[in-house]
Design a protein around this motif. Structure first.
Motif, short mmCIF file in Angstrom:
data_model
loop_
_atom_site.label_atom_id
_atom_site.label_comp_id
_atom_site.label_asym_id
_atom_site.label_seq_id
_atom_site.Cartn_x
_atom_site.Cartn_y
_atom_site.Cartn_z
N CYS A 166 0.84 -1.21 0.00
CA CYS A 166 0.00 0.00 0.00
C CYS A 166 0.87 1.26 0.00
CB CYS A 166 -0.92 0.01 1.22
SG CYS A 166 -1.91 1.52 1.37
N GLN A 167 0.59 2.17 -0.93
CA GLN A 167 1.37 3.40 -1.08
C GLN A 167 0.69 4.62 -0.45
OE1 GLN A 167 1.96 3.65 -5.31
NE2 GLN A 167 3.22 1.78 -5.40
N GLY A 168 -0.46 4.39 0.18
CA GLY A 168 -1.16 5.48 0.84
C GLY A 168 -1.75 6.50 -0.10
N CYS A 169 -2.12 6.09 -1.30
CA CYS A 169 -2.65 7.03 -2.29
C CYS A 169 -4.08 7.46 -1.99
CB CYS A 169 -2.57 6.43 -3.69
SG CYS A 169 -3.66 5.00 -3.93
N ARG A 170 -4.78 6.71 -1.17
CA ARG A 170 -6.15 7.01 -0.72
C ARG A 170 -7.21 6.81 -1.79
NH1 ARG A 170 -6.34 9.97 4.24
NH2 ARG A 170 -8.53 10.33 3.76
N ILE A 171 -6.85 6.25 -2.91
CA ILE A 171 -7.86 6.01 -3.96
C ILE A 171 -8.96 5.09 -3.45
CG2 ILE A 171 -8.24 4.89 -6.20
CD1 ILE A 171 -5.57 6.03 -7.11
N CYS A 172 -8.59 4.06 -2.72
CA CYS A 172 -9.58 3.13 -2.19
C CYS A 172 -10.42 3.79 -1.10
CB CYS A 172 -8.90 1.86 -1.65
SG CYS A 172 -7.77 2.16 -0.27
N VAL A 173 -9.79 4.69 -0.32
CA VAL A 173 -10.52 5.40 0.73
C VAL A 173 -11.54 6.34 0.10
CG1 VAL A 173 -10.32 6.95 2.71
CG2 VAL A 173 -8.56 5.23 2.30
N ASP A 174 -11.13 7.04 -0.93
CA ASP A 174 -12.02 7.97 -1.63
C ASP A 174 -13.16 7.24 -2.33
OD1 ASP A 174 -10.42 10.02 -0.79
OD2 ASP A 174 -9.28 10.15 -2.65
N PHE A 175 -13.01 5.95 -2.55
CA PHE A 175 -14.09 5.13 -3.13
C PHE A 175 -15.34 5.19 -2.26
CE2 PHE A 175 -15.74 0.66 -3.90
CZ PHE A 175 -16.24 0.92 -5.16
N GLY A 176 -15.15 5.42 -0.95
CA GLY A 176 -16.29 5.69 -0.07
C GLY A 176 -16.88 4.50 0.65
N CYS A 177 -16.25 3.33 0.58
CA CYS A 177 -16.80 2.16 1.25
C CYS A 177 -16.53 2.24 2.76
CB CYS A 177 -16.18 0.88 0.68
SG CYS A 177 -16.81 -0.63 1.47
N PRO A 178 -17.54 2.07 3.61
CA PRO A 178 -17.34 2.13 5.06
C PRO A 178 -16.37 1.09 5.60
CG PRO A 178 -19.67 2.26 4.52
CD PRO A 178 -18.97 1.88 3.26
N ALA A 179 -16.05 0.08 4.80
CA ALA A 179 -15.13 -0.97 5.25
C ALA A 179 -13.67 -0.55 5.11
CB ALA A 179 -15.37 -2.27 4.48
N ILE A 180 -13.40 0.57 4.45
CA ILE A 180 -12.02 1.00 4.20
C ILE A 180 -11.71 2.22 5.07
CG2 ILE A 180 -10.33 1.69 2.47
CD1 ILE A 180 -12.14 0.42 0.36
N GLU A 181 -10.61 2.13 5.83
CA GLU A 181 -10.18 3.21 6.71
C GLU A 181 -8.75 3.63 6.35
OE1 GLU A 181 -10.43 1.42 10.53
OE2 GLU A 181 -12.64 1.31 10.53
N PHE A 182 -8.31 4.73 6.92
CA PHE A 182 -6.94 5.21 6.67
C PHE A 182 -6.28 5.47 8.01
CE2 PHE A 182 -3.65 8.08 4.92
CZ PHE A 182 -3.26 7.32 3.83
N GLU A 183 -5.14 4.82 8.21
CA GLU A 183 -4.46 4.90 9.50
C GLU A 183 -2.95 4.79 9.29
OE1 GLU A 183 -5.47 3.01 13.79
OE2 GLU A 183 -5.09 1.56 12.20
#
Length: 595
Positions: free
Chosen positions: A548-565
Motif C-alpha cells: 500500500c502506497q497510501g494514495c487514498r484512492i480506495c478510501v475515496d471510493f467511499g466504502c465504510p469498510a475502508i479506513e486510513f491509519e
C-alpha cells in the motif's frame, strides 16, 4: 387481548377487526409495515394482500374490490398519494360498494422523504373524511371506524398516521376479528355511478358536496374529538399534537380548556363551543394550518374578539412537533418560563455520520464505473432509492420523484445539453414509475443512457419484493418480469446487463452506451448485499498488504469498510468481499484474505 404494538401493526390489527378482504399498497416509509404485518397475521383468512406496482395501481385495485362488496384498503406514504391522485379525486364522486380505506402515512421532518406535504389537504380537496390518530390505540380504533364511515356515506375515507404514530409502540387493546363472508361477491353494473363521464360526474359532484354537512355532524360525536372546558385560555390540538398538548398541560399545571381533534371534516359545533368560552386559543397541528384556517373562519362568526395563535410564530409550519416544542409554545402563550432541551455531552464530540451506501453495495461500484467513463462534465439525473445516497460520488445531479430520472434526462437533452447524460434508478423504481419515461425517451428519440441498478429487491423501504423478483407479497412464486425484455419492448436500442463487481467489463459496457447514437440501457445486476448476507451468502473478505502506497484512492471510493491509519489504508470487519476496492488499487495492494 392487550398487546404492545408498533403503530403500523396496530393499524393492521384494526384492518383484520374490520374484516378487510383486500389490501394493496406500495412500500414507502413510514407505511410499509402495515402490509407486511397483514401478511404475517392473515393465516387462513380469505384476505388478498399484494404489493402493487405503484400507488395508483394499489388504489385502483382496492377500488375494484370494494365495488364487488369486499372491504378494501390501499396503503402508501404521502408522496405516493401524488401518484394515486388521479383515481383518488374521482373516487370521491363514484363512491364505494363496501368500505374503502386509504391509509396515507405522512412524514413530517422528511425522515425518509423528499418533501413534507400534509395529506389532510388532499382529503379536504377531495371532500372525503380524514382520520388523524395520535397513538397506536387510536390508529387501530380509527381503522375499524373508517370502514363504517365509508359505508355510511358511500365514500372513501383517509387514515393519516404520521411517522411518530406509525413507528411508535404502545399498549393496544385488541378486539375480535370481523369474519366477513368471503365468497359470492359480484360487481353490480351501475354506469351512472361507476362511469365518470361528464354527464354522470356533474350530479355526483353535487351529491358529494351535499354529503359534507352530514359527515361533519356524524363526526361531531366521534370518540377522537373530545372537548374539556375549563379556563378562559384554550388549546385546539390535532393528531399526535393532542398527545403532546395533554402532557404539557399536566406538567404546566394550568387550568386550560382543551379540544382534541382527530377527524375531518372538523366538528364545527365543538370548535364553536370552545371559541365562545375562551378569550385566547392556540391551535397546535403538524405541518399545514388546516385546523387553524377553519378556526379563524369560525371565530369571525362565533367570537370575533378571540385571539387565535398558531403558525404565526408559536407553532412551526415545517418539521415534526415534539413534546418540548409544544410545551414551550404553550408556556410562551402563558408567559411562563420555557424549558431548555438538555443536550448530551456526547453530541458535541461525536463526528457527523451522513447517510452512506452499505459496505460492499454494488451501486457504489456501478457509479464508480459510470463516472470513470462519462466523466465529471456529464449530467447524472437520479431517482428515489438508497442509491440517492451516492450524491457524494458526483453521480447524482437530480432527484425529484419516482421515475423522474429518465424523463428529466430527456428534458435536459432536449433542452440543449450536449454533454453525456446517464440517468440511474433502481429496479423497483423503474417498475413503479420509470417504464413510461423510458417509452417516452424511445418514442421521442432521446440520446441518453439509463442505468437500472438491479439489486433484486425494494431495498430502501425494507426489502419488499416487486414484479422483477418472482415473488409476491405473501412469498408465493410468480412470473419474474425481465427488465431486459421490458427495456427492449419499450424501445431501447441498446440493452446490456453487467455485474458491477466486474469493473472492467462494466466500464466497457458504459463506454458502448456512451457512444451509442440513441437510447441505451445498462442493467447493473447484483443482489442487495444485506439481503444476500441474510440468505447465507458469504465471500472472503479482503485485506490491505504492505505494498500500500497510501494514495487514498480506495478510501475515496467511499466504502465504510475502508479506513486510513498511519498513512496506509486498512480494511475493517465490515468487508463483504465484493473486491471492488482491489480492482481500483493502482498498487495491487488489496487481496483476498487467505483461508
Amino acid at each position: 387481548m392487550r398487546e404492545y404494538l408498533l403503530g403500523n401493526a396496530a393499524i393492521a390489527r384494526g384492518l383484520l377487526e374490520a374484516g378487510v378482504g383486500l389490501a394493496a399498497g406500495y412500500p414507502g416509509t413510514p407505511s410499509s409495515e402495515i402490509i407486511e404485518t397483514l401478511v404475517d397475521l392473515r393465516g387462513e383468512r380469505p384476505l388478498h394482500v399484494e404489493w402493487s406496482v405503484n400507488e395508483k395501481v394499489a388504489l385502483e385495485v382496492a377500488a375494484g374490490a370494494c365495488w364487488t362488496g369486499t372491504r378494501a384498503v390501499a396503503t402508501m406514504k404521502h408522496v405516493g398519494l401524488n401518484v394515486a391522485a388521479d383515481p383518488f379525486m374521482t373516487l370521491a364522486y363514484l363512491g364505494v360498494g363496501s368500505g374503502l380505506l386509504i391509509i396515507c402515512a405522512d412524514d413530517p421532518f422528511c425522515h425518509s422523504s423528499q418533501n413534507e406535504q400534509d395529506s389532510r389537504r388532499y382529503a379536504q380537496f377531495a371532500g372525503i373524511p380524514c382520520l388523524d390518530p395520535k397513538n397506536p390505540q387510536e390508529a387501530k380504533d380509527m381503522t375499524a371506524f373508517a370502514f363504517e364511515l365509508s359505508e355510511r356515506f358511500n365514500i372513501p375515507v383517509m387514515l393519516r398516521p404520521t411517522t411518530r404514530v406509525s413507528h411508535a409502540r404502545g399498549d393496544v387493546e385488541n378486539g375480535p376479528d370481523n369474519a366477513r363472508p368471503a365468497g359470492g361477491k359480484q360487481f353490480i353494473k351501475d354506469p351512472a355511478r361507476r362511469v365518470a363521464l361528464p354527464v354522470h360526474a356533474r350530479p355526483l359532484h353535487s351529491e358529494l358536496l351535499a354529503k359534507q354537512k352530514a359527515m361533519e355532524e356524524a363526526l361531531e360525536s366521534a370518540p377522537c374529538n373530545r372537548l374539556a372546558l375549563h379556563g378562559k385560555v384554550g388549546i385546539i390540538a390535532s393528531g399526535i399534537a393532542a398527545l403532546y398538548a395533554e402532557e404539557a398541560i399536566i406538567e404546566l399545571d394550568e387550568n386550560l380548556s382543551l379540544l382534541c381533534l382527530g377527524a375531518y371534516p372538523l366538528p364545527r359545533k365543538l370548535i364553536s363551543r370552545l371559541l365562545e368560552h375562551v378569550s385566547r386559543v392556540m391551535v397546535i397541528e403538524e405541518l399545514e394550518p388546516v385546523v387553524e384556517e377553519q378556526v379563524q373562519m369560525l371565530a369571525r362568526i362565533v367570537n370575533p374578539r378571540v385571539e387565535i395563535l398558531g403558525k404565526d410564530g408559536f407553532i412551526p409550519r415545517q418539521g415534526e412537533l415534539d413534546y418540548l416544542l409544544v410545551r414551550n409554545a404553550i408556556a410562551r402563550m402563558l408567559e411562563r418560563p420555557e424549558r431548555v432541551a438538555k443536550r448530551s455531552p456526547a453530541m458535541s464530540i461525536l463526528p457527523p455520520r451522513p447517510p452512506a451506501l452499505c459496505a460492499g453495495c454494488s451501486h457504489r461500484a456501478t457509479y464508480y464505473a459510470m463516472r470513470k467513463v462519462f466523466g465529471k462534465k456529464a449530467i447524472y439525473p437520479s431517482d428515489i432509492g438508497c442509491y440517492t445516497m451516492a450524491v457524494g460520488m458526483g453521480t447524482v445531479d437530480t432527484c425529484l420523484c419516482m421515475g423522474a430520472s429518465i424523463t428529466l434526462a430527456s428534458g435536459i437533452r432536449f433542452g440543449g445539453e450536449t454533454e453525456g447524460i446517464c440517468a440511474s434508478l433502481g429496479d423497483s423504481t423503474f417498475l413503479h414509475g420509470g417504464m413510461t419515461g423510458l417509452l417516452n425517451a424511445a418514442y421521442n428519440k432521446a440520446r441518453i443512457t439509463v442505468t437500472i441498478l438491479d439489486n433484486s429487491t425494494t431495498a430502501m423501504t425494507g426489502h419488499q419484493p416487486h414484479p422483477g423478483t418472482g415473488r409476491t407479497a405473501t412469498g408465493e412464486a410468480t412470473v419474474p418480469i425481465s427488465l431486459e425484455a421490458l427495456a427492449r419492448a419499450l424501445g431501447a436500442g441498446m440493452v446490456e446487463t453487467v455485474d458491477p463487481y466486474d469493473l472492467e467489463k462494466t466500464m466497457e459496457s458504459f463506454q458502448r452506451a456512451r457512444d451509442y447514437p440513441g437510447l441505451s440501457v445498462i442493467i447493473a445486476r447484483q443482489p442487495c448485499v444485506i439481503k444476500a448476507r441474510r440468505s447465507g451468502v458469504r465471500s472472503k473478505p479482503f485485506q490491505v498488504e504492505e505494498e500500500c502506497q497510501g494514495c487514498r484512492i480506495c478510501v475515496d471510493f467511499g466504502c465504510p469498510a475502508i479506513e486510513f491509519e498511519d498513512d496506509k489504508a486498512r480494511i475493517n470487519s465490515l468487508c463483504t468481499g465484493c473486491g471492488a476496492c482491489a480492482a481500483i488499487c493502482p498498487a495491487s495492494a488489496i487481496r483476498e484474505v487467505a483461508r
